[in-house]
Design a protein around this motif. Structure first.
Motif, short mmCIF file in Angstrom:
data_model
loop_
_atom_site.label_atom_id
_atom_site.label_comp_id
_atom_site.label_asym_id
_atom_site.label_seq_id
_atom_site.Cartn_x
_atom_site.Cartn_y
_atom_site.Cartn_z
N SER B 48 4.67 85.51 14.10
CA SER B 48 4.20 86.44 13.07
C SER B 48 4.58 85.95 11.68
O SER B 48 3.81 86.10 10.74
N ALA B 97 4.67 97.76 8.73
CA ALA B 97 3.50 97.41 7.92
C ALA B 97 3.56 98.12 6.58
O ALA B 97 3.18 97.55 5.56
N SER B 169 -0.26 90.32 21.69
CA SER B 169 -0.08 90.10 20.24
C SER B 169 -0.46 88.68 19.86
O SER B 169 -1.11 88.46 18.83
N MET B 173 -3.30 87.63 17.27
CA MET B 173 -2.99 86.81 16.09
C MET B 173 -3.83 85.54 16.08
O MET B 173 -4.29 85.10 15.03
N ILE B 176 -7.09 86.42 14.82
CA ILE B 176 -7.07 86.67 13.37
C ILE B 176 -7.09 85.36 12.59
O ILE B 176 -7.87 85.20 11.65
N ILE B 208 -3.03 91.48 2.45
CA ILE B 208 -3.44 91.86 3.81
C ILE B 208 -2.70 90.98 4.83
O ILE B 208 -2.18 91.48 5.83
N ILE B 212 -0.26 92.29 7.85
CA ILE B 212 -0.48 91.96 9.27
C ILE B 212 0.77 91.31 9.85
O ILE B 212 1.24 91.67 10.94
N PHE B 215 3.38 93.83 10.43
CA PHE B 215 3.04 94.65 11.60
C PHE B 215 3.51 93.97 12.88
O PHE B 215 4.20 94.58 13.71
#
Lengths: 297, 319
Positions: B48, B97, B169, B173, B176, B208, B212, B215
């Protein structure tokens, strides 16, 4: 929770305590600021050197028999020892890495912090140590009926002396002027025939000397322990940021803000005293993200 | 959905690993199951961070805050409220977040080192509050013996839960970073000025991206509580943030799975070296120095570069 029974004398006393804390913070963070300004290295192991300075002061003072001269000698020898360590590190490793990215340098100095932290644990063990100040500086005298330690008064004398010394070094001596020039344009300084690499080494050693001096000076006022490096480094880092990177007067201003908000915070809301300096830092950075004074970057 | 994102080779690889990790707990002693759960949690955290660090080129110096906020929110929801644990699972990443959004709104107008330093100071503020708020967060003692819902409380159940959430997750990701948003994000990393010139709102994309990442950092924090059963302020201390940065560097931050690999290496080293000596950070420091000298692209980055022609893996390349 918040009880506001602040008396004038209590406030005055806390301000004095805050100012002596400021002295230590200024000495440590000015060294960091110097290194950051000239060499562009965010030096994370600066805090380790501070811790090593404190431990060395303890060892030297004990080795020299705990007499008064022993204490004064320790105060000089400990920073010199730290400066020697930094000399080896700089010539051995750092002089090859100046061109790398900031992020890499940051992580590299962090690696040194990890190594130094464990080396200190290996050499001095994980017990608390404490160093007593000589008899002249022990005890306290009263100001407005409240006790104020003599050693803190000694710190209040040392602080301006160091500030003056640094000003003299950077503004009045040749090497100081060269290093300021190197901070602005290192290639140009090299082009006029000056060995920039050695100028950098010099500045790095001075900066680390200051970290060691801060550690040696703080030794009689608190327990010398593992983990000193972690707390001082974040404080010094934030002070350097709010002052303006590489600006020594900025470091002084930042240290004042940090030291005073901390000590007055104790009066206002003791439980959250450590939060106040961080609030001050964030407030400053929201309005002036590049620091209060002019940064050399 | 996966069309074009993943080829047959890596798809079978993924399936193979999933099956392997699903049957693994039947053969391993309890300690190893716990150990693997910890690897998943830390790997998710590092991945992340890499969303913004490697793909966004932002100096996210204090990622541990989002991890800590997620962990604390989850723990406090379980202890202080009578709501169903489901709400705690939902609230924790959202809290992270929101913190990410607040910090992002303040930070994104700056770039590079100044961004990182403002983030460190904001993160330290959060840490200082948590460290001192004894009545609410337990202060420097942290909170121990958190009542984890019984369906996931045993070691192997926690393992399965952690594994499945981490896998989901990671897939999200991955999608994304390969979505149009992810492509723009990488363009901003490579050349912010040019991206701005072709009409990309750089700051908004960075904001953004940060939210993310926060989060998913919060999800990792939740999983940590599930595995460990306790929270403490060191979770969001700045040294831990640098440790996560090291994981990304170690694995290679120009690859998607690099940070996960880096996290596994660090967790393994800590466990293995920790058995023999208490001086494990000394070893970590030395490894890190050697790494920066010899493998600045990280382990996976190095091998991707070296075997570029041979495997056509869909790993995102540097440029």
């Amino acid at each position: 929770m918040i009880t506001l029974n602040i008396t004038i004398s209590g406030l005055f006393q806390q301000i004095l305590v805050g100012l002596s804390r400021t002295t230590i913070l200024f000495i440590v963070s000015s060294g960091m600021s110097l290194v950051l300004g000239v060499l562009r290295i965010p030096n994370v192991f600066h805090g380790s050197l501070y811790m090593i300075g404190a431990f060395l002061a303890y060892s030297f003072a004990n080795f020299l028999g705990g007499s008064i001269t022993g204490f004064w000698l320790a105060l000089i020898l400990a920073p010199l020892g730290v400066a020697f360590i930094s000399f080896i590190v700089e010539r051995g490793v750092f002089c090859r890495l100046y061109e790398r990215e900031h992020l890499m340098l940051l992580l590299f100095t962090f690696a040194f912090m990890l190594v130094f932290g464990d080396l200190v644990k290996l050499i001095w063990g994980s017990d608390y140590r404490s160093l007593n100040a000589p008899a002249v500086l022990q005890g306290s005298f009263s100001i407005f009926g409240l006790p104020f330690p003599r050693y803190n008064l000694f710190l209040l004398v040392i602080g301006p002396l160091v500030a003056f010394g640094l000003w003299f070094l950077t503004n009045k001596t040749k090497i100081g002027k060269i290093s300021r020039a190197a901070a602005v344009d290192r290639e140009m300084v090299g082009a006029v025939g000056i060995n920039v690499s050695w100028v950098f080494a010099f500045v790095f050693i001075i900066g680390c000397f200051l970290a060691g001096l801060g550690g040696a000076l703080v030794a009689p006022t608190q327990n010398i322990t593992q983990g000193m490096d972690h707390s001082i480094i974040i404080e010094a880092f934030l002070i350097v940021i709010i002052g303006g990177l590489g600006n020594i007067w900025g470091a002084l201003l930042g240290a004042l803000i940090f030291g005073l908000t901390d000590s007055i915070g104790i009066l206002v809301w003791p439980q959250f005293a450590i939060v106040f300096p961080y609030i001050a830092v964030v407030t400053v950075l929201i309005f002036r993200p590049k620091g209060l004074l002019k940064s050399v970057w | 959905m996966f069309k074009g994102l993943i080829n047959r080779f890596s798809f079978s690889f993924l399936i193979g690993f999933t099956i392997l990790f699903l049957i693994l707990p039947h053969f391993l002693p309890r300690f190893y199951i716990y150990f693997f759960s910890l690897i998943f949690v830390t790997g998710l955290l590092a991945t992340s961070l890499n969303m913004v660090l490697g793909y966004g080129g932002m100096y996210q110096f204090h990622h541990a805050v989002f991890y800590g906020v997620g962990a604390y929110t989850f723990a406090l929801m379980l202890i202080k409220t009578n709501l169903s644990p489901i709400f705690a699972f939902i609230a924790a990443p959202i809290a992270s977040a929101i913190i990410g959004l607040i910090m992002g709104l303040i930070c994104v107008r700056l770039s590079k080192l100044y961004f990182g330093m403002l983030q460190i100071s904001l993160g330290s503020l959060v840490w200082a509050i948590v460290f001192r708020w004894y009545s609410f967060t337990g202060g420097d003692n942290g909170i121990h013996g958190i009542p984890i819902p019984s369906i996931i409380s045993s070691t192997s159940k926690a393992y399965y839960f952690t594994f499945i959430i981490t896998l989901i997750s990671l897939i999200v990701m991955y999608m994304i970073v390969n979505s149009p948003f992810g492509r723009i994000f990488q363009a901003i990393r490579d050349n912010p000025e040019r991206s701005e010139a072709i009409g990309v709102n750089v700051k908004r994309h960075q904001l953004i991206g940060l939210v993310i990442a926060a989060f998913f950092g919060g999800i990792a924090g939740t999983l940590f509580v599930v595995v460990e059963g306790s929270v403490f302020p060191d979770l969001m201390f700045w040294t831990f943030s640098l440790e996560i940065l090291i994981m990304c560097l170690l694995g290679g931050w120009f690859t998607f799975l690099g940070p996960f690999l880096g996290a596994s290496i660090i967790v393994t080293l800590r466990t293995v070296i920790g058995i023999y000596t208490e001086y494990w950070t000394l070893v970590l420091g030395i490894i890190l120095m050697l790494l920066i000298f010899f493998l600045p692209e990280g382990v996976l980055g190095y091998f991707t570069e070296k075997y570029k022609g041979r495997f056509k893996t869909p790993i995102v390349n540097k440029e």
